[in-house]
Design a protein around this motif. Structure first.
Motif, PDB file in Angstrom:
ATOM      1  N   SER A 161     -12.444  13.508  -6.131  1.00  0.00           N
ATOM      2  CA  SER A 161     -11.504  12.415  -6.365  1.00  0.00           C
ATOM      3  C   SER A 161     -11.238  11.589  -5.110  1.00  0.00           C
ATOM      4  O   SER A 161     -10.268  10.875  -5.034  1.00  0.00           O
ATOM      5  N   LEU A 162     -12.133  11.692  -4.127  1.00  0.00           N
ATOM      6  CA  LEU A 162     -11.899  10.969  -2.879  1.00  0.00           C
ATOM      7  C   LEU A 162     -12.059   9.467  -3.044  1.00  0.00           C
ATOM      8  O   LEU A 162     -11.367   8.689  -2.417  1.00  0.00           O
ATOM      9  N   GLY A 163     -12.977   9.040  -3.901  1.00  0.00           N
ATOM     10  CA  GLY A 163     -13.202   7.618  -4.072  1.00  0.00           C
ATOM     11  C   GLY A 163     -13.808   6.996  -2.823  1.00  0.00           C
ATOM     12  O   GLY A 163     -14.242   7.676  -1.900  1.00  0.00           O
ATOM     13  N   ALA A 164     -13.847   5.656  -2.798  1.00  0.00           N
ATOM     14  CA  ALA A 164     -14.449   4.930  -1.687  1.00  0.00           C
ATOM     15  C   ALA A 164     -13.365   4.459  -0.723  1.00  0.00           C
ATOM     16  O   ALA A 164     -12.286   4.043  -1.134  1.00  0.00           O
ATOM     17  N   SER A 165     -13.666   4.520   0.564  1.00  0.00           N
ATOM     18  CA  SER A 165     -12.724   4.060   1.577  1.00  0.00           C
ATOM     19  C   SER A 165     -12.357   2.608   1.317  1.00  0.00           C
ATOM     20  O   SER A 165     -13.222   1.761   1.087  1.00  0.00           O
ATOM     21  N   GLY A 166     -11.057   2.324   1.341  1.00  0.00           N
ATOM     22  CA  GLY A 166     -10.567   0.979   1.063  1.00  0.00           C
ATOM     23  C   GLY A 166     -10.155   0.796  -0.378  1.00  0.00           C
ATOM     24  O   GLY A 166      -9.299  -0.026  -0.682  1.00  0.00           O
ATOM     25  N   PHE A 167     -10.755   1.570  -1.276  1.00  0.00           N
ATOM     26  CA  PHE A 167     -10.452   1.460  -2.696  1.00  0.00           C
ATOM     27  C   PHE A 167      -9.728   2.685  -3.240  1.00  0.00           C
ATOM     28  O   PHE A 167      -9.169   2.648  -4.331  1.00  0.00           O
ATOM     29  N   ALA A 168      -9.738   3.780  -2.493  1.00  0.00           N
ATOM     30  CA  ALA A 168      -9.097   5.012  -2.936  1.00  0.00           C
ATOM     31  C   ALA A 168      -7.647   5.044  -2.484  1.00  0.00           C
ATOM     32  O   ALA A 168      -7.322   4.712  -1.330  1.00  0.00           O
ATOM     33  N   ALA A 169      -6.765   5.452  -3.385  1.00  0.00           N
ATOM     34  CA  ALA A 169      -5.342   5.570  -3.071  1.00  0.00           C
ATOM     35  C   ALA A 169      -5.114   6.666  -2.030  1.00  0.00           C
ATOM     36  O   ALA A 169      -5.916   7.592  -1.912  1.00  0.00           O
ATOM     37  N   ARG A 206      -3.730   3.054   6.897  1.00  0.00           N
ATOM     38  CA  ARG A 206      -2.453   2.404   6.614  1.00  0.00           C
ATOM     39  C   ARG A 206      -1.307   3.423   6.696  1.00  0.00           C
ATOM     40  O   ARG A 206      -0.243   3.141   7.255  1.00  0.00           O
ATOM     41  N   GLU A 207      -1.546   4.595   6.150  1.00  0.00           N
ATOM     42  CA  GLU A 207      -0.522   5.645   6.138  1.00  0.00           C
ATOM     43  C   GLU A 207      -0.125   6.047   7.551  1.00  0.00           C
ATOM     44  O   GLU A 207       1.049   6.297   7.846  1.00  0.00           O
ATOM     45  N   SER A 208      -1.099   6.089   8.454  1.00  0.00           N
ATOM     46  CA  SER A 208      -0.838   6.507   9.827  1.00  0.00           C
ATOM     47  C   SER A 208      -0.387   5.359  10.720  1.00  0.00           C
ATOM     48  O   SER A 208      -0.087   5.579  11.908  1.00  0.00           O
ATOM     49  N   GLY A 209      -0.330   4.150  10.192  1.00  0.00           N
ATOM     50  CA  GLY A 209       0.117   3.005  10.978  1.00  0.00           C
ATOM     51  C   GLY A 209      -0.957   2.395  11.856  1.00  0.00           C
ATOM     52  O   GLY A 209      -0.667   1.503  12.663  1.00  0.00           O
ATOM     53  N   GLU A 211      -3.458   0.620  10.790  1.00  0.00           N
ATOM     54  CA  GLU A 211      -3.899  -0.656  10.242  1.00  0.00           C
ATOM     55  C   GLU A 211      -2.921  -1.091   9.163  1.00  0.00           C
ATOM     56  O   GLU A 211      -2.316  -0.248   8.491  1.00  0.00           O
ATOM     57  N   GLU A 212      -2.761  -2.399   8.995  1.00  0.00           N
ATOM     58  CA  GLU A 212      -1.875  -2.931   7.971  1.00  0.00           C
ATOM     59  C   GLU A 212      -2.677  -3.730   6.951  1.00  0.00           C
ATOM     60  O   GLU A 212      -3.744  -4.263   7.267  1.00  0.00           O
ATOM     61  N   LEU A 213      -2.127  -3.813   5.755  1.00  0.00           N
ATOM     62  CA  LEU A 213      -2.741  -4.635   4.715  1.00  0.00           C
ATOM     63  C   LEU A 213      -2.283  -6.076   4.907  1.00  0.00           C
ATOM     64  O   LEU A 213      -1.107  -6.390   4.748  1.00  0.00           O
ATOM     65  N   ILE A 214      -3.203  -6.937   5.258  1.00  0.00           N
ATOM     66  CA  ILE A 214      -2.904  -8.365   5.384  1.00  0.00           C
ATOM     67  C   ILE A 214      -2.956  -8.971   3.985  1.00  0.00           C
ATOM     68  O   ILE A 214      -3.947  -8.799   3.270  1.00  0.00           O
ATOM     69  N   PRO A 215      -1.893  -9.636   3.522  1.00  0.00           N
ATOM     70  CA  PRO A 215      -1.911 -10.216   2.173  1.00  0.00           C
ATOM     71  C   PRO A 215      -3.152 -11.073   1.942  1.00  0.00           C
ATOM     72  O   PRO A 215      -3.630 -11.766   2.850  1.00  0.00           O
ATOM     73  N   ALA A 216      -3.670 -11.015   0.740  1.00  0.00           N
ATOM     74  CA  ALA A 216      -4.909 -11.723   0.406  1.00  0.00           C
ATOM     75  C   ALA A 216      -4.818 -13.212   0.729  1.00  0.00           C
ATOM     76  O   ALA A 216      -5.785 -13.825   1.194  1.00  0.00           O
ATOM     77  N   ARG A 217      -3.642 -13.801   0.509  1.00  0.00           N
ATOM     78  CA  ARG A 217      -3.490 -15.240   0.742  1.00  0.00           C
ATOM     79  C   ARG A 217      -3.572 -15.579   2.223  1.00  0.00           C
ATOM     80  O   ARG A 217      -3.974 -16.707   2.594  1.00  0.00           O
ATOM     81  N   ARG A 233       1.067  -5.406  -4.508  1.00  0.00           N
ATOM     82  CA  ARG A 233       1.895  -4.441  -5.237  1.00  0.00           C
ATOM     83  C   ARG A 233       1.042  -3.299  -5.787  1.00  0.00           C
ATOM     84  O   ARG A 233       1.431  -2.130  -5.709  1.00  0.00           O
ATOM     85  N   ALA A 234      -0.122  -3.627  -6.335  1.00  0.00           N
ATOM     86  CA  ALA A 234      -0.982  -2.583  -6.888  1.00  0.00           C
ATOM     87  C   ALA A 234      -1.458  -1.620  -5.807  1.00  0.00           C
ATOM     88  O   ALA A 234      -1.741  -0.451  -6.095  1.00  0.00           O
ATOM     89  N   MET A 235      -1.524  -2.100  -4.564  1.00  0.00           N
ATOM     90  CA  MET A 235      -1.970  -1.250  -3.449  1.00  0.00           C
ATOM     91  C   MET A 235      -0.810  -0.707  -2.626  1.00  0.00           C
ATOM     92  O   MET A 235      -1.013  -0.283  -1.487  1.00  0.00           O
ATOM     93  N   ASP A 236       0.374  -0.708  -3.189  1.00  0.00           N
ATOM     94  CA  ASP A 236       1.502  -0.144  -2.454  1.00  0.00           C
ATOM     95  C   ASP A 236       1.228   1.324  -2.165  1.00  0.00           C
ATOM     96  O   ASP A 236       0.644   2.044  -2.981  1.00  0.00           O
ATOM     97  N   MET A 237       1.618   1.782  -0.991  1.00  0.00           N
ATOM     98  CA  MET A 237       1.374   3.173  -0.618  1.00  0.00           C
ATOM     99  C   MET A 237       2.162   4.147  -1.487  1.00  0.00           C
ATOM    100  O   MET A 237       1.813   5.314  -1.610  1.00  0.00           O
ATOM    101  N   ARG A 238       3.222   3.660  -2.123  1.00  0.00           N
ATOM    102  CA  ARG A 238       4.059   4.501  -2.984  1.00  0.00           C
ATOM    103  C   ARG A 238       3.633   4.322  -4.433  1.00  0.00           C
ATOM    104  O   ARG A 238       3.791   3.238  -4.993  1.00  0.00           O
ATOM    105  N   PRO A 239       3.121   5.367  -5.061  1.00  0.00           N
ATOM    106  CA  PRO A 239       2.626   5.238  -6.441  1.00  0.00           C
ATOM    107  C   PRO A 239       3.645   4.661  -7.413  1.00  0.00           C
ATOM    108  O   PRO A 239       3.283   3.874  -8.303  1.00  0.00           O
ATOM    109  N   LYS A 240       4.918   4.992  -7.243  1.00  0.00           N
ATOM    110  CA  LYS A 240       5.937   4.531  -8.192  1.00  0.00           C
ATOM    111  C   LYS A 240       6.198   3.036  -8.095  1.00  0.00           C
ATOM    112  O   LYS A 240       6.767   2.447  -9.023  1.00  0.00           O
TER     113      LYS A 240
END
Length: 268
Positions: A161-169, A206-209, A211-217, A233-240
């Motif tokens: 369940s690791l998925g691909a880097s950048g796309f895996a939660a 991102r979790e370790s600080g 790198e940050e997610l730069i907004p797509a715009r 929002r879909a890529m928020d680090m918090r699942p909820k």
């Protein structure tokens, strides 16, 4: 060592080409000499008895799926001292990553149509209490007839369940509890990548600080604000905090009617 073109598995499947390779095994295109059809064969390199037991359960689970946007699972088998093999329909067409590689950031109306359609098989999986865990542009394929098909379902029952880097939660990469929210993250990362022609930063960085997610715009000024917000929002680090369902994500991709961008949208 990967299987070579021309090799024959179980006196039935003739290997045509290697499609993808990873830590757990590989995916091949092959020709089913008995049924005379193109198939995809997913290889999982672990011959242990426990993995064989889990694999059979996963294969039965995948074989039970019936959706026009998911490849049908046709067969599964184990090779002694090698591993497990899952055979499904080969989907002819072009994956969205190939479009991105060829053309760069794609038109938003095209992206929205693709991803809203892709949410249909994902919703089906979630209704069946199943996850995909490997959503990315390379696993969304457009057939010559224009249909979007979701390929390469993960094998969470085997711990894959690791998925691909950048796309895996982040919960996937940390071997935590995965859920439908993990697939929502993959949808958001796919949206982000198609809009910007960039792979989002790895969730653990991102979790370790680091790198940050730069907004797509901010990466691509042509991106509409509401799509940039939806991706973040879909890529928020918090699942909820992510969208509750694939259907909710699809609705968020609908262009707002008469709604101007609001201050602070990009920070959400």
């Amino acid at each position: 060592m990967p299987l070579l073109p021309g090799e024959l598995l179980t006196k039935r499947y003739r290997i045509v080409s290697l499609l993808a390779e990873g830590a757990y095994g590989a995916v091949y295109r092959a020709w089913d000499e008995r049924d005379e059809r193109d198939v995809a064969i997913k290889e999982y390199l672990d011959p242990s008895p426990e993995t064989q037991r889990l694999f059979r359960a996963e294969a039965r689970r995948l074989s039970s799926l019936d959706h026009s946007q998911l490849p049908a699972v046709r067969d599964h088998f184990c090779l002694e001292e090698t591993g497990q093999y899952l055979v499904s329909d080969y989907i002819d067409g072009t994956d969205l990553q190939s479009y991105l590689d060829q053309y760069g950031p794609l038109p938003s109306d095209m992206i929205v149509a693709w991803l809203q359609t892709a949410c249909q098989p994902i919703s089906y999986l979630h209704q069946k209490k199943q996850l995909h865990l490997n959503i990315k542009p390379a696993n969304l394929r457009q057939t010559p007839q224009g249909k979007i098909v979701l390929v390469d379902t993960g094998l969470p029952g085997l711990g894959v369940s690791l998925g691909a880097s950048g796309f895996a939660a982040p919960e996937q990469q940390m071997q935590g509890e995965v859920s439908t929210a993990s697939d929502i993250y993959g949808l958001g990362a796919t949206l982000y990548s198609l809009l910007t022609d960039r792979v989002p930063p790895d969730a653990l960085r991102r979790e370790s600080g680091l790198e940050e997610l730069i907004p797509a715009r901010e990466v691509n000024p042509d991106v509409e604000p509401y799509l940039s917000v939806a991706a973040s929002r879909a890529m928020d680090m918090r699942p909820k905090v992510r969208f509750e369902s694939a259907s909710d994500f699809a609705k968020a991709l609908e262009r707002p009617v008469g709604r101007p961008a609001l201050p602070g949208d990009e920070a959400r």
